[in-house]
Design a protein around this motif. Sequence first.
Motif, PDB file in Angstrom:
ATOM      1  N   LEU A  28       9.833   3.333   4.945  1.00 43.89           N
ATOM      2  CA  LEU A  28       9.965   1.877   4.754  1.00 43.89           C
ATOM      3  C   LEU A  28       9.016   1.130   5.695  1.00 43.89           C
ATOM      4  O   LEU A  28       8.394   0.140   5.308  1.00 43.89           O
ATOM      5  CB  LEU A  28      11.410   1.427   4.956  1.00 43.89           C
ATOM      6  N   PHE A  29       8.912   1.619   6.924  1.00 46.15           N
ATOM      7  CA  PHE A  29       7.955   1.034   7.871  1.00 46.15           C
ATOM      8  C   PHE A  29       6.526   1.244   7.363  1.00 46.15           C
ATOM      9  O   PHE A  29       5.691   0.327   7.418  1.00 46.15           O
ATOM     10  CB  PHE A  29       8.146   1.642   9.257  1.00 46.15           C
ATOM     11  N   ALA A  30       6.239   2.429   6.843  1.00 47.29           N
ATOM     12  CA  ALA A  30       4.922   2.720   6.264  1.00 47.29           C
ATOM     13  C   ALA A  30       4.642   1.797   5.075  1.00 47.29           C
ATOM     14  O   ALA A  30       3.504   1.357   4.881  1.00 47.29           O
ATOM     15  CB  ALA A  30       4.834   4.183   5.839  1.00 47.29           C
ATOM     16  N   LEU A  31       5.675   1.498   4.304  1.00 49.89           N
ATOM     17  CA  LEU A  31       5.536   0.580   3.170  1.00 49.89           C
ATOM     18  C   LEU A  31       5.112  -0.801   3.661  1.00 49.89           C
ATOM     19  O   LEU A  31       4.199  -1.422   3.107  1.00 49.89           O
ATOM     20  CB  LEU A  31       6.850   0.507   2.391  1.00 49.89           C
ATOM     21  N   TYR A  32       5.751  -1.266   4.713  1.00 43.50           N
ATOM     22  CA  TYR A  32       5.375  -2.548   5.313  1.00 43.50           C
ATOM     23  C   TYR A  32       3.915  -2.507   5.785  1.00 43.50           C
ATOM     24  O   TYR A  32       3.126  -3.417   5.496  1.00 43.50           O
ATOM     25  CB  TYR A  32       6.297  -2.893   6.487  1.00 43.50           C
ATOM     26  N   LEU A  33       3.544  -1.447   6.539  1.00 44.16           N
ATOM     27  CA  LEU A  33       2.176  -1.334   7.041  1.00 44.16           C
ATOM     28  C   LEU A  33       1.170  -1.286   5.892  1.00 44.16           C
ATOM     29  O   LEU A  33       0.146  -1.970   5.923  1.00 44.16           O
ATOM     30  CB  LEU A  33       2.019  -0.078   7.908  1.00 44.16           C
ATOM     31  N   ASN A  34       1.468  -0.472   4.884  1.00 42.27           N
ATOM     32  CA  ASN A  34       0.573  -0.331   3.739  1.00 42.27           C
ATOM     33  C   ASN A  34       0.411  -1.669   3.012  1.00 42.27           C
ATOM     34  O   ASN A  34      -0.706  -2.057   2.651  1.00 42.27           O
ATOM     35  CB  ASN A  34       1.117   0.740   2.800  1.00 42.27           C
ATOM     36  N   PHE A  35       1.515  -2.388   2.818  1.00 42.86           N
ATOM     37  CA  PHE A  35       1.431  -3.690   2.156  1.00 42.86           C
ATOM     38  C   PHE A  35       0.591  -4.650   2.976  1.00 42.86           C
ATOM     39  O   PHE A  35      -0.278  -5.349   2.438  1.00 42.86           O
ATOM     40  CB  PHE A  35       2.851  -4.268   1.940  1.00 42.86           C
ATOM     41  N   TRP A  36       0.805  -4.701   4.275  1.00 43.71           N
ATOM     42  CA  TRP A  36       0.056  -5.593   5.146  1.00 43.71           C
ATOM     43  C   TRP A  36      -1.435  -5.250   5.099  1.00 43.71           C
ATOM     44  O   TRP A  36      -2.281  -6.136   5.021  1.00 43.71           O
ATOM     45  CB  TRP A  36       0.588  -5.479   6.572  1.00 43.71           C
ATOM     46  N   ILE A  37      -1.726  -3.955   5.155  1.00 44.67           N
ATOM     47  CA  ILE A  37      -3.128  -3.514   5.112  1.00 44.67           C
ATOM     48  C   ILE A  37      -3.757  -3.873   3.770  1.00 44.67           C
ATOM     49  O   ILE A  37      -4.903  -4.325   3.703  1.00 44.67           O
ATOM     50  CB  ILE A  37      -3.228  -2.006   5.416  1.00 44.67           C
ATOM     51  N   PHE A  38      -3.000  -3.679   2.694  1.00 48.74           N
ATOM     52  CA  PHE A  38      -3.514  -4.024   1.357  1.00 48.74           C
ATOM     53  C   PHE A  38      -3.849  -5.519   1.278  1.00 48.74           C
ATOM     54  O   PHE A  38      -4.919  -5.903   0.799  1.00 48.74           O
ATOM     55  CB  PHE A  38      -2.493  -3.661   0.276  1.00 48.74           C
ATOM     56  N   VAL A  39      -2.973  -6.352   1.766  1.00 47.80           N
ATOM     57  CA  VAL A  39      -3.170  -7.812   1.684  1.00 47.80           C
ATOM     58  C   VAL A  39      -4.286  -8.281   2.603  1.00 47.80           C
ATOM     59  O   VAL A  39      -5.030  -9.195   2.272  1.00 47.80           O
ATOM     60  CB  VAL A  39      -1.834  -8.549   2.000  1.00 47.80           C
TER      61      VAL A  39
END
Length: 156
Positions: free
Chosen positions: A143-154
């Motif tokens: 879930l933390f990785a999901l947050y990081l991945n989303f932030w990086i994508f944006v």
Amino acid sequence: MIKLKKYKYIILNLSISLGIGALSAIFTMNAMDVYQTVNLPKCSPPGYLFPIVWTFLYILIGLASYLIHRSNSKNKETALIIYYFQLLINFAWPIAFFNYQSFLLALAILITLCILVAILIKLFYQIRPLAAFLLLPYMGWILFALYLNFWIFVNN
């Protein structure tokens, strides 16, 4: 002789889980180069922490699968099919993220992984609650990785 057999299965389950992590590391050898070059959120952990955390998580994942493998539940096969499928999805994420730098594809893979692990936790809980509890740190980390991945994508 029974204890030796018991250890054999623990080692096998840990080897499968840790093996997926090792293969993933081999396929993404220069991963931290990418991690260091992208725009990261302030709460991003340092790169050296990832292999430590993932090793710990793969051990917990392997122990959870061992508990399910050794159960007599009629739902064991379904749970293990989902278990192995989520390992495959887990393996795919770093390749999409680091090798291809496809942050959107990696995000989709992580969303799929989160759903699979949530289902897996529920199934494991019905078979052997301890196995489900062993997966909770894994769920928290992805879930933390999901947050990081989303932030990086944006932001990249």
